[in-house]
Design a protein around this motif. Sequence first.
Motif, PDB file in Angstrom:
ATOM      1  N   GLY A  90       0.817  -1.213   0.000  1.00  0.00           N
ATOM      2  CA  GLY A  90       0.000   0.000   0.000  1.00  0.00           C
ATOM      3  C   GLY A  90       0.845   1.255   0.000  1.00  0.00           C
ATOM      4  N   GLY A  91       1.999   1.216   0.669  1.00  0.00           N
ATOM      5  CA  GLY A  91       2.903   2.358   0.646  1.00  0.00           C
ATOM      6  C   GLY A  91       3.325   2.694  -0.773  1.00  0.00           C
ATOM      7  N   ALA A  92       3.699   1.670  -1.539  1.00  0.00           N
ATOM      8  CA  ALA A  92       4.063   1.895  -2.938  1.00  0.00           C
ATOM      9  C   ALA A  92       2.853   2.350  -3.746  1.00  0.00           C
ATOM     10  CB  ALA A  92       4.645   0.615  -3.532  1.00  0.00           C
ATOM     11  N   ALA A  93       1.680   1.795  -3.438  1.00  0.00           N
ATOM     12  CA  ALA A  93       0.462   2.179  -4.150  1.00  0.00           C
ATOM     13  C   ALA A  93       0.097   3.637  -3.891  1.00  0.00           C
ATOM     14  CB  ALA A  93      -0.696   1.264  -3.750  1.00  0.00           C
ATOM     15  N   LEU A  94       0.521   4.189  -2.750  1.00  0.00           N
ATOM     16  CA  LEU A  94       0.293   5.618  -2.501  1.00  0.00           C
ATOM     17  C   LEU A  94       0.883   6.452  -3.630  1.00  0.00           C
ATOM     18  CD1 LEU A  94       1.218   6.008   1.296  1.00  0.00           C
ATOM     19  CD2 LEU A  94      -1.077   6.132   0.294  1.00  0.00           C
ATOM     20  N   VAL A  95       2.076   6.076  -4.067  1.00  0.00           N
ATOM     21  CA  VAL A  95       2.748   6.814  -5.140  1.00  0.00           C
ATOM     22  C   VAL A  95       1.995   6.633  -6.452  1.00  0.00           C
ATOM     23  CG1 VAL A  95       4.888   7.027  -6.446  1.00  0.00           C
ATOM     24  CG2 VAL A  95       4.967   6.552  -3.984  1.00  0.00           C
ATOM     25  N   LEU A  96       1.634   5.388  -6.786  1.00  0.00           N
ATOM     26  CA  LEU A  96       0.924   5.119  -8.032  1.00  0.00           C
ATOM     27  C   LEU A  96      -0.435   5.809  -8.042  1.00  0.00           C
ATOM     28  CD1 LEU A  96       1.721   1.296  -8.335  1.00  0.00           C
ATOM     29  CD2 LEU A  96       2.951   3.216  -9.380  1.00  0.00           C
ATOM     30  N   HIS A  97      -1.117   5.765  -6.906  1.00  0.00           N
ATOM     31  CA  HIS A  97      -2.441   6.377  -6.796  1.00  0.00           C
ATOM     32  C   HIS A  97      -2.344   7.892  -6.965  1.00  0.00           C
ATOM     33  CE1 HIS A  97      -6.587   6.793  -5.385  1.00  0.00           C
ATOM     34  NE2 HIS A  97      -6.172   7.753  -4.585  1.00  0.00           N
ATOM     35  N   ALA A  98      -1.381   8.511  -6.294  1.00  0.00           N
ATOM     36  CA  ALA A  98      -1.229   9.963  -6.381  1.00  0.00           C
ATOM     37  C   ALA A  98      -0.810  10.400  -7.776  1.00  0.00           C
ATOM     38  CB  ALA A  98      -0.201  10.438  -5.358  1.00  0.00           C
ATOM     39  N   THR A  99      -0.059   9.557  -8.474  1.00  0.00           N
ATOM     40  CA  THR A  99       0.460   9.919  -9.790  1.00  0.00           C
ATOM     41  C   THR A  99      -0.548   9.680 -10.903  1.00  0.00           C
ATOM     42  OG1 THR A  99       2.682   9.292  -9.047  1.00  0.00           O
ATOM     43  CG2 THR A  99       2.366   9.547 -11.414  1.00  0.00           C
ATOM     44  N   TYR A 100      -1.317   8.587 -10.804  1.00  0.00           N
ATOM     45  CA  TYR A 100      -2.109   8.154 -11.944  1.00  0.00           C
ATOM     46  C   TYR A 100      -3.625   8.101 -11.744  1.00  0.00           C
ATOM     47  CZ  TYR A 100       2.416   6.688 -13.811  1.00  0.00           C
ATOM     48  OH  TYR A 100       3.698   6.663 -14.265  1.00  0.00           O
ATOM     49  N   SER A 101      -4.119   8.025 -10.510  1.00  0.00           N
ATOM     50  CA  SER A 101      -5.557   7.829 -10.320  1.00  0.00           C
ATOM     51  C   SER A 101      -6.326   9.146 -10.383  1.00  0.00           C
ATOM     52  CB  SER A 101      -5.834   7.151  -8.972  1.00  0.00           C
ATOM     53  OG  SER A 101      -5.380   5.822  -8.986  1.00  0.00           O
ATOM     54  N   PRO A 102      -7.542   9.126 -10.924  1.00  0.00           N
ATOM     55  CA  PRO A 102      -8.363  10.345 -10.957  1.00  0.00           C
ATOM     56  C   PRO A 102      -8.834  10.706  -9.552  1.00  0.00           C
ATOM     57  CG  PRO A 102      -9.612   8.462 -11.793  1.00  0.00           C
ATOM     58  CD  PRO A 102      -8.206   7.986 -11.572  1.00  0.00           C
ATOM     59  N   GLN A 103      -8.557  11.931  -9.129  1.00  0.00           N
ATOM     60  CA  GLN A 103      -8.896  12.356  -7.777  1.00  0.00           C
ATOM     61  C   GLN A 103      -9.668  13.669  -7.819  1.00  0.00           C
ATOM     62  OE1 GLN A 103      -5.585  11.783  -4.916  1.00  0.00           O
ATOM     63  NE2 GLN A 103      -4.484  10.861  -6.610  1.00  0.00           N
ATOM     64  N   LEU A 104     -10.915  13.606  -7.365  1.00  0.00           N
ATOM     65  CA  LEU A 104     -11.765  14.794  -7.386  1.00  0.00           C
ATOM     66  C   LEU A 104     -11.183  15.920  -6.557  1.00  0.00           C
ATOM     67  CD1 LEU A 104     -15.272  13.093  -7.124  1.00  0.00           C
ATOM     68  CD2 LEU A 104     -14.324  14.278  -9.119  1.00  0.00           C
ATOM     69  N   SER A 105     -10.478  15.580  -5.468  1.00  0.00           N
ATOM     70  CA  SER A 105      -9.918  16.613  -4.612  1.00  0.00           C
ATOM     71  C   SER A 105      -8.932  17.485  -5.381  1.00  0.00           C
ATOM     72  CB  SER A 105      -9.225  15.978  -3.400  1.00  0.00           C
ATOM     73  OG  SER A 105      -8.194  15.111  -3.817  1.00  0.00           O
ATOM     74  N   GLU A 106      -8.160  16.872  -6.290  1.00  0.00           N
ATOM     75  CA  GLU A 106      -7.221  17.642  -7.100  1.00  0.00           C
ATOM     76  C   GLU A 106      -7.943  18.478  -8.139  1.00  0.00           C
ATOM     77  OE1 GLU A 106      -3.933  17.935  -6.684  1.00  0.00           O
ATOM     78  OE2 GLU A 106      -4.226  16.768  -4.859  1.00  0.00           O
TER      79      GLU A 106
END
Length: 413
Positions: free
Chosen positions: A393-409
Motif C-alpha cells: 500500500g505504501g508503494a500504491a500511494l505513489v501510483l495512486h497519487a500519480t495516476y488515479s483520478p482524484q476529485l480533490s485535485e
Amino acid sequence: MRRAGTNLPKVGRYNRAVVLDQIQLADGISRAEIAQLTGLTPQTVSGIVRRLLDEGIVREDGSSRVAGLGKPRTTLRINADAGSAVGLHFDPVELACVVVDLLGRPLVMKRRPTPPGATPADVVAAMADLVADVLAEADVPRDRVLGLGLASPGPIDQEHGMVVAPPKLANWTRVPMKQLLSKATGLPVTLDNDATAAAIGERWSGAGKGVANFAYFFFGTGIGGGLILNHQVFRGGSLNAAEFGHTSVLPDGPECYCGIRGCLESLVSPAAIVAETHRRLREQRGGSVLSEPFHRDPATVDHAAIKDAAVSGDRVAAAVIEEAAQHVATVVVNVVNITDVDLVVLGGHGIRNVEKPYIDAVASAVATRPLSRHVRVVEIELSPLGADAAVVGGAALVLHATYSPQLSELLAD
C-alpha cells in the motif's frame, strides 16, 4: 477543502487520469471501450491514449474483433516496466520495504526489526538503508522511481508531512517524517496512515480493484481502517478518517491509550489478545496446551504462540480469538450501516494464520445484522496482499497519487 471551481488544464489532467485508470483496471481494453465506460468522446480518448503511448506508460498489445463485426480494435495495457514505486511500512516492531512495477506487483521486498527505543533519526537512517538495499537488489535505477510511499501509524498531519504521536513510540511527537525521509533517500515522499495506504493498495492491485465502495480493516500492532467511497479515498476533515480501531465496543472495557474505554484496538490487538489469554491461564490450571509454558515463563505465550494454539484447536486460545472476532464483527456491522459499502476487506499480519475465525464471524454478522441486508448482503474478503498489505500500500500511494483520478485535485485551489 473549500468549494472551488476548476479550469481546463485541471480537467485535462483529470480526464487523462480517468483514461489511465480504466486501462489499469482492465486486463486489456480498447479505445472504444474506454469511451463507452467514461463518457468521453472517442476523439478525446484517442488524443489522451496517443500521449500515454508517447510517454511509454501504455502499450498496444495486439488487436481483437468485437463479436466478429467491424474493424479490429487495438488492445491497450499498462506498460508495467515503464516505472517503479517504493513502499515503506513503518511499524513500531518492524520496517518493511518493497519496490513494485506500475501494476503494483512486488519486485523485491525486505523486512528488518525497527530499532528498539530508536529516535526518529535512527529510524529514518534505517529506512534509508533499507530502501537502498531493495533498489539495489531490484536493479532499479533511481531515475525510474516515481517516488516513495511511507505507510505509518497515525494520526498523520498531512499538511506538514508529520507523524503526530504514533502508539508505542515514546517521545515521538510531530516528527516531520516526510521531509526527513525525502532528504535521506533523495526521493519524493508520499505519507499516509498505514491502514489507508493498505486500502489504496487493495484498490490498486488487491480485493478492492474496481470496487466503488469498500472498507478495509487493517490488523497490525494496532487496528486501523481505510475507506474508499465512490472510487475516492475518504479522508475526513483532518485527513484521519476510518480509525475503526478506536470505535467503542465495551463502554466499561479496558482503557486504550487513545483515552477511550473498550475500543476495538484495546480488545483485539496482539497485546490485548496476549493479555486476555494470560488472564484466563492464570485463573485456571490445565485445560490448555499453553498452561505449562505460561506458568513456566509467561513471555513464551506470545501472540504467535496463541494463534498457533488456536489453529490446533486449543480451547482457551480458540475462545480468545473467537471473542476477538466477534468484537471485530460488531464494528464491521456499524461501519456497514454508516457507510453502506459493498465490500469489507480484512488484512494485515495481525490475523495471519487465524483468518478463518475472523472471516466467518464477520460474514455471519453482515448477513444477519445490517439494515441493508434485505437489499443486498455485503461481501467479505480476505486481502490477497495479506501481511504485505501495508508495505505494498505504501508503494500504491505513489501510483495512486500519480495516476488515479482524484476529485480533490480537480476542485482544489
